[in-house]
Design an enzyme around this catalytic site. Structure first.
Site, PDB file in Angstrom:
ATOM      1  CG  ASP A 175       5.197 -38.518   3.579  1.00 16.16           C
ATOM      2  OD1 ASP A 175       5.506 -38.589   4.800  1.00 16.16           O
ATOM      3  OD2 ASP A 175       4.968 -39.525   2.881  1.00 16.16           O
ATOM      4  CG  ASP A 188      12.503 -23.933   1.271  1.00 16.43           C
ATOM      5  OD1 ASP A 188      12.220 -22.749   1.540  1.00 16.43           O
ATOM      6  OD2 ASP A 188      12.672 -24.355   0.109  1.00 16.43           O
ATOM      7  CE  LYS A 207       9.547 -39.586   3.154  1.00 18.12           C
ATOM      8  NZ  LYS A 207       8.253 -40.346   2.962  1.00 18.12           N
ATOM      9  CE1 TYR A 209      17.186 -26.036   1.492  1.00 18.86           C
ATOM     10  CE2 TYR A 209      17.991 -23.810   1.143  1.00 18.86           C
ATOM     11  CZ  TYR A 209      16.956 -24.713   1.139  1.00 18.86           C
ATOM     12  OH  TYR A 209      15.702 -24.311   0.781  1.00 18.86           O
ATOM     13  CG  ASP A 252       7.033 -21.426   0.656  1.00 12.84           C
ATOM     14  OD1 ASP A 252       7.663 -20.733   1.482  1.00 12.84           O
ATOM     15  OD2 ASP A 252       7.143 -21.288  -0.576  1.00 12.84           O
TER      16      ASP A 252
HETATM   17  C1  IPM Z   1      13.461 -19.313   2.033  1.00 15.26           C
HETATM   18  C2  IPM Z   1      13.821 -19.245   0.570  1.00 15.26           C
HETATM   19  C3  IPM Z   1      15.306 -19.540   0.417  1.00 15.26           C
HETATM   20  C4  IPM Z   1      15.530 -20.957   0.845  1.00 15.26           C
HETATM   21  C5  IPM Z   1      15.894 -19.281  -0.978  1.00 15.26           C
HETATM   22  C6  IPM Z   1      15.645 -17.878  -1.442  1.00 15.26           C
HETATM   23  C7  IPM Z   1      17.371 -19.594  -1.010  1.00 15.26           C
HETATM   24  O1  IPM Z   1      13.013 -20.086  -0.174  1.00 15.26           O
HETATM   25  O2  IPM Z   1      14.071 -18.591   2.833  1.00 15.26           O
HETATM   26  O3  IPM Z   1      12.548 -20.069   2.364  1.00 15.26           O
HETATM   27  O4  IPM Z   1      15.363 -21.908   0.056  1.00 15.26           O
HETATM   28  O5  IPM Z   1      15.900 -21.148   2.001  1.00 15.26           O
HETATM   29 MG    MG Z   2      11.439 -20.993   0.958  1.00 16.06          MG
END
Ligand code: IPM
Ligand code: MG
Length: 369
Positions: free
Chosen positions: A226, A250, A193, A142, A254
């Site tokens: 993975d 990240d 990884k 990032y 999710d």
């Molecule tokens: C998160 C989001 C952010 C990230 C974006 C909005 C920059 O996806 O907080 O998970 O990638 O960190």
């Molecule tokens: Mg995210």
């Protein structure tokens, strides 16, 4: 002693709607719950760009550095898709994380019993699930340099990002994962990884070093990220604390969020080093985004943001009992069958708007006294 201070940055899309419900809860704590907060508000993301030409004004950055905790809604939207990368709404959020040095991002994924049938996985796989993903938040791909889009020597272009981690960056986030594990089931799984990335090899070695020298009582395992993604959907209850880098965190968070039934349920805490008053630098935000497709329609689920405030009570203000009170209130309204649109599964339930969900949580708080 001064009241604890909060800076609210509601942001874009559904951010202001879900944050309006959190304000009701902060209000409840001030009048009935016995904790008064000094609250200020400002802009971040697209709305800040519209007003100031930057997704995070320097004055807002300075305010964020000065308060006890920042509560953030969400940033971004299609209106800003074509902006230059340097002023995109997301850059405001990334600047907050970087300049406040919020290196440890706690993303719990907890499956509420009332929602176990709502997950895309079978009830027995997710019921009772309670895992904590600790995502490194201030480094890795990032922020690594060099980065950019450059001309290549074949008349085309090359896009470059750099995955970069130092010993110190890995060790400090590992420590925060081990500390959490000690308060939970004493188990950490680290994901990288190391089979293809040198930064992954360093990650694995440094996490192991922290374990061997400082936390030998915690059970540590390592997994390729993975395989970790696969195991998360195959048998998520094998995990307790997962520690991983910025990008893998990240993705994996999710994925873990969806195990719980809806992305609209997942809170997060981003913590840094302790400030002079002993409280950690802290920002709390839902894991979900700005959801521009449903913004302004009263459809958004405010629970992820409400639970983020519960994390603030616990991690910034040491009010664990009050955090539990708020989490129980959320559990109660879900058990009562209240459902925002994202939670409307085949089993039905009582459809409610964003505001009705917030009101129901406040009523459940009242009932808890
Ligand atoms: C998160 C989001 C952010 C990230 C974006 C909005 C920059 O996806 O907080 O998970 O990638 O960190
Ligand atoms: Mg995210």
């Amino acid at each position: 002693m001064a009241n604890p201070s909060l800076l609210i940055l509601a942001g874009d899309g559904i951010g202001p709607e879900v944050m309006a419900e959190v304000k009701k809860i902060i209000g409840w704590y001030g009048t009935r719950g016995g904790v008064k907060f000094d609250v200020s508000e400002d802009l971040v993301g697209g709305c800040a760009y519209d007003k100031y030409g930057t997704p995070l004004h320097d004055d807002t950055m300075a305010k964020a550095q000065a308060v006890d905790a920042v509560l953030l809604g969400a940033v971004g939207g299609p209106k800003y898709d074509n902006l230059d990368f340097s002023v995109k709404p997301e850059r405001g959020l990334l600047r907050l994380r970087k300049e406040m040095d919020l290196f440890s991002n706690l993303r719990p994924a907890q499956c509420f019993d009332a929602l176990a049938d709502f997950s895309s996985l079978k009830r027995e796989i997710v019921a009772g699930l309670d895992i904590m993903i600790v995502r490194e938040l201030t480094s890795g791909v990032y922020f690594g340099e060099p980065r950019g889009i450059f001309p290549d020597n074949e008349g085309g272009r090359v896009g470059i990002n750099t995955q970069r981690y130092t010993t110190n960056e890995i060790r400090r986030v590992a420590r925060s994962a081990f500390e959490l594990a000690r308060k939970r089931s004493g188990k950490v799984c680290s994901m990288e990884k190391a089979n293809v990335m040198e930064s992954g090899i360093l990650w694995r070695e440094e996490v192991q070093w922290v374990h061997d020298h400082e936390y030998p009582d915690v059970a540590l395992s390592h997994m390729y990220a993975d395989a970790g993604a696969m195991q998360l959907v195959r048998w998520p209850k094998q995990f307790d604390v997962i520690v991983t880098d910025n990008l893998f965190g990240d993705l994996l968070s999710d994925c873990a969020a969806m195990l719980t039934g809806s992305l609209g349920m997942l809170p997060s805490a981003s913590l840094g080093a302790p400030m002079a008053n002993g409280r950690p630098k802290a920002l709390y935000e839902p894991v979900h985004g700005s959801a521009p497709d449903i913004a302004g329609q009263g459809k958004a689920n405010p629970i992820a943001t409400i639970l983020s405030f519960a994390m603030a009570l616990r991690y910034s203000f040491d009010l664990g009992t009050e955090a539990e009170r708020l989490e129980k209130a959320v559990e109660k309204v879900l058990a009562d069958g209240l459902r925002t649109a994202d939670l409307m599964g085949p089993e039905g339930g009582k459809p409610v708007s964003t505001a009705e969900m917030g009101d129901a949580v406040v009523a459940a708080l009242d009932a808890s006294l």
